[in-house]
Write a protein that holds these residues in place. Structure first.
Motif, mmCIF file in Angstrom:
data_model
loop_
_atom_site.group_PDB
_atom_site.id
_atom_site.type_symbol
_atom_site.label_atom_id
_atom_site.label_comp_id
_atom_site.label_asym_id
_atom_site.label_seq_id
_atom_site.Cartn_x
_atom_site.Cartn_y
_atom_site.Cartn_z
ATOM 1 N N LEU A 195 66.628 -36.482 -39.948
ATOM 2 C CA LEU A 195 65.427 -36.410 -39.106
ATOM 3 C C LEU A 195 65.574 -35.352 -38.024
ATOM 4 O O LEU A 195 64.630 -34.644 -37.672
ATOM 5 N N LEU A 201 59.252 -36.070 -30.705
ATOM 6 C CA LEU A 201 59.958 -36.788 -31.777
ATOM 7 C C LEU A 201 61.428 -36.388 -31.804
ATOM 8 O O LEU A 201 62.321 -37.220 -32.028
ATOM 9 N N GLY A 202 61.666 -35.094 -31.574
ATOM 10 C CA GLY A 202 63.041 -34.612 -31.531
ATOM 11 C C GLY A 202 63.841 -35.282 -30.426
ATOM 12 O O GLY A 202 65.035 -35.573 -30.590
ATOM 13 N N THR A 260 63.048 -32.270 -37.624
ATOM 14 C CA THR A 260 62.269 -31.947 -36.418
ATOM 15 C C THR A 260 62.603 -30.553 -35.898
ATOM 16 O O THR A 260 61.718 -29.840 -35.415
ATOM 17 N N THR A 261 63.860 -30.152 -36.033
ATOM 18 C CA THR A 261 64.246 -28.806 -35.598
ATOM 19 C C THR A 261 63.556 -27.748 -36.443
ATOM 20 O O THR A 261 62.982 -26.780 -35.920
ATOM 21 N N VAL A 278 64.705 -38.798 -31.692
ATOM 22 C CA VAL A 278 65.743 -38.716 -32.727
ATOM 23 C C VAL A 278 67.080 -38.364 -32.099
ATOM 24 O O VAL A 278 68.128 -38.910 -32.465
ATOM 25 N N VAL A 323 56.235 -32.669 -32.155
ATOM 26 C CA VAL A 323 57.520 -32.515 -32.833
ATOM 27 C C VAL A 323 58.666 -32.517 -31.824
ATOM 28 O O VAL A 323 59.730 -33.110 -32.054
ATOM 29 N N SER A 324 58.444 -31.866 -30.686
ATOM 30 C CA SER A 324 59.469 -31.827 -29.637
ATOM 31 C C SER A 324 59.767 -33.228 -29.090
ATOM 32 O O SER A 324 60.930 -33.584 -28.877
ATOM 33 N N GLY A 369 60.883 -28.220 -38.287
ATOM 34 C CA GLY A 369 59.441 -28.323 -38.061
ATOM 35 C C GLY A 369 59.007 -27.591 -36.810
ATOM 36 O O GLY A 369 58.003 -26.874 -36.794
ATOM 37 N N GLY A 370 59.800 -27.764 -35.750
ATOM 38 C CA GLY A 370 59.490 -27.060 -34.511
ATOM 39 C C GLY A 370 59.590 -25.552 -34.672
ATOM 40 O O GLY A 370 58.761 -24.797 -34.145
ATOM 41 N N SER A 380 50.875 -29.700 -31.894
ATOM 42 C CA SER A 380 51.796 -30.176 -32.937
ATOM 43 C C SER A 380 53.238 -29.903 -32.544
ATOM 44 O O SER A 380 54.129 -30.733 -32.749
#
Length: 593
Positions: free
Chosen positions: A80, A54-55, A84-85, A58, A51-52, A87-88, A47
């Protein structure tokens, strides 16, 4: 190429492949009960990778918006980016928490399981290892394996997923960047391959010296009184520093290999990263990509390179796990004691507890491994309400005989039996062969000080957890220990220091005898257990044991003949023979003492 094939074929013939498979099976035995925790940890890692990535996307959009290459919603993209930050960060912290929690749980469970395995090893096999070495292996090697179980496989899955997902993303937008990302892999593999063999050898050397240092420290602290008494402080201080220097040299040698490997890997990563940056700048100047896409490519190229290095970095971890598993397998694969008939022994005792349980030794011969015979063709017996003595010069086999009775060692010939009452195999009495399971019927007072740190009461309750204060006091009275315990400020709750510190040798012996009597075992073994007592106290303790109504079989070993005239039988162990002594021989032995 043919030479390499022959090399690996030779290694397989030598059993290296079987050894690796055996190590993997051994590790899996401990890992399989933690599959769920390993799976959760792996999913969190995957996960975090998603997320990374996706970051990165973005971040690309955000750069393009700022530079005017994209007219998308700045606020949405910025939100966003924050999402993502965060979330990571959340996934990273959750992974860390789960890793710590599960890691400690796995570590404790593996150590507990290994503890049981090692404690069930036959004494003769285990005695070849120093206690400090056993502790070092149990503690250090077990922790290395538990850490490896939790991290090795999950990280392998995570790194592979991170590599291919990043590679797919790079190829999707511009395949030319993949060339730079993959260019360093052959170099990294070549460097790692050449350093792995050195690292494995150095790692095993580090473990060996570390174990020696641990064993030295433990033995020294355990015998600090002897070190002081012989004024050996400077000698042992010098020995410690020699071992420390040896450990430092081995550790630095291993560290140098790691540092060299890390420097080369860093250089390769820099080369890949700077090449990707140069190619990205060219692409931007030619108008083929935007600034945001260039930033994403550089980030992903760095991710690919670092992931390859992380994958290669698992090899030293794997080497450490392999070496540690081999060291622990050396212990756990030793012959185990058989406790398979515990219930049968318990039922035997319940059936005959009123008449008591005796011992019968028939035609027993024993020799320590790679040594001369200690005794041969021994016949002896002891029955309830008897005190039977084994006497003889030091080193002739008296303690060895008690070890045989406890099934700590196994005779090369003959058998020993527990028997109902006065029965023997010859007179048709009900008997069972001696085994590790039969130890539940024994109480044993070995030579030396065997008291543990804690209170007198806690030491007593080590052998009978539910013992009342009254039962403890009664046992102390039988062992002639109550006379000094009752004078202590806290009585049975008085503290005992490690190895019986705070009490004289004679007091410690009486406490040890009291602990054995409290257990109410039908068979009592006293190995020079009254050697520190005066003759009057020694006789009183043995008379108390004989006058006790409990049908107890008592066997003593002694150098002193002063108590022999109250024994039912006396056996002399000398010159590899065990013979029963008649009354005249006993009287002569007493008069010559």
């Amino acid at each position: 190429m043919l030479k390499k094939v022959n090399h690996y074929a030779k290694r397989i013939k030598e059993g290296r492949l079987k050894e690796v498979i055996a190590q993997l099976k051994w590790i899996y035995r401990y890992a399989r009960s933690h599959k769920f925790a390993i799976g959760i940890y792996t999913l969190l890692g995957l996960s975090g990778t998603v997320v990374s990535l996706l970051g990165s996307l973005v971040s690309r959009d955000l750069v393009d918006i700022i530079t005017g290459h994209n007219t998308g919603a700045l606020l949405t993209t910025f939100c966003l980016m924050i999402g993502t930050t965060l979330g990571g960060t959340f996934i990273g912290q959750a992974s860390s928490y789960i890793s710590t929690k599960v890691g400690m749980t796995v570590d404790n469970e593996i150590k507990a399981s290994l503890f049981d395995d090692i404690m069930n090893v036959e004494w003769e096999s285990l005695s070849k290892y120093r206690s400090g070495e056993l502790v070092a292996r149990w503690n250090g090697d077990a922790s290395r394996i538990s850490s490896g179980i939790l991290n090795m496989i999950p990280n392998l899955v995570i790194y592979i997923f991170r590599f291919f997902s990043s590679l797919i993303l790079v190829i999707r937008y511009d395949a030319s960047f993949a060339i730079f990302a993959l260019a360093g892999i052959p170099i990294s593999l070549f460097i790692s391959r050449s350093s792995m063999r050195r690292m494995q050898k150095n790692n095993m050397g580090t473990l060996k010296v570390s174990t020696e240092l641990s064993a030295f420290n433990q033995e020294t602290f355990a015998n600090v009184q002897t070190v002081k008494a012989f004024d050996m402080l400077s000698l042992y201080s010098k020995r410690l520093r020699v071992l420390q220097k040896e450990y430092l040299n081995v550790q630095l040698k291993y560290q140098k290999a790691e540092i060299l490997n890390a420097i080369i890997m860093t250089f390769v990563s820099m080369l890949v990263s700077y090449s990707a940056q140069g190619w990205g700048i060219y692409k931007v100047w030619s108008g083929a990509i935007t600034y945001g896409t260039m930033t994403m490519f550089i980030t992903l190229s760095t991710t690919l390179s670092s992931t390859v290095n992380s994958l290669l970095g698992l090899f030293p971890t794997a080497i450490g796990i392999a070496n540690s598993s081999k060291r622990l397998m050396d212990l756990t694969n030793l012959p185990k004691e058989d406790y398979g008939n515990r219930d049968e022994v318990k039922a035997f005792f319940e059936k005959h507890k009123d008449e008591g349980v005796g011992l019968s030794i028939r035609d027993v011969t024993y020799a320590y491994p790679k040594s001369d015979i200690v005794f041969e063709k021994v016949f002896a017996e002891a029955h309830p309400h008897e005190v039977v003595a084994f006497v003889g010069p030091s080193g002739e086999g008296k303690t060895t005989m008690l070890r045989f009775l406890l099934s700590i060692i196994r005779a090369q010939n003959g058998e020993g039996f527990i028997c109902a009452g006065d029965g023997t195999p010859e007179n048709g009495g009900e008997c069972m062969k001696l085994s590790a399971s039969a130890r539940q019927l024994f109480a044993y007072v070995p030579q030396g000080n065997t008291m543990f740190s804690g209170t007198i009461a806690s030491n007593m309750r080590n052998v009978k957890e539910d013992a009342t204060d009254e039962e403890i006091i009664e046992a102390l009275k039988l062992a002639c220990a109550w006379r000094f315990v009752e004078k202590l400020p806290n009585g049975i709750n008085s503290e005992i220091m490690e190895r019986g510190g705070g009490f004289s040798e004679g007091q410690s012996q009486r406490l040890s005898i009291a602990r054995a009597l409290l257990r109410k075992s039908p068979i009592l073994l006293l190995d020079e257990a009254t050697s520190a007592l005066d003759i009057a106290t020694e006789r009183e303790v043995l008379k108390n044991i004989m006058c006790d109504n409990y049908p107890r079989t008592c066997i003593v070993t002694t150098h002193r003949p002063s108590v022999l005239n109250i024994c039912s039988r006396v056996y002399s162990i000398s010159d590899k023979k065990c013979t029963i002594m008649d009354k005249d021989a006993i009287e002569k032995m007493i008069s010559d003492f």
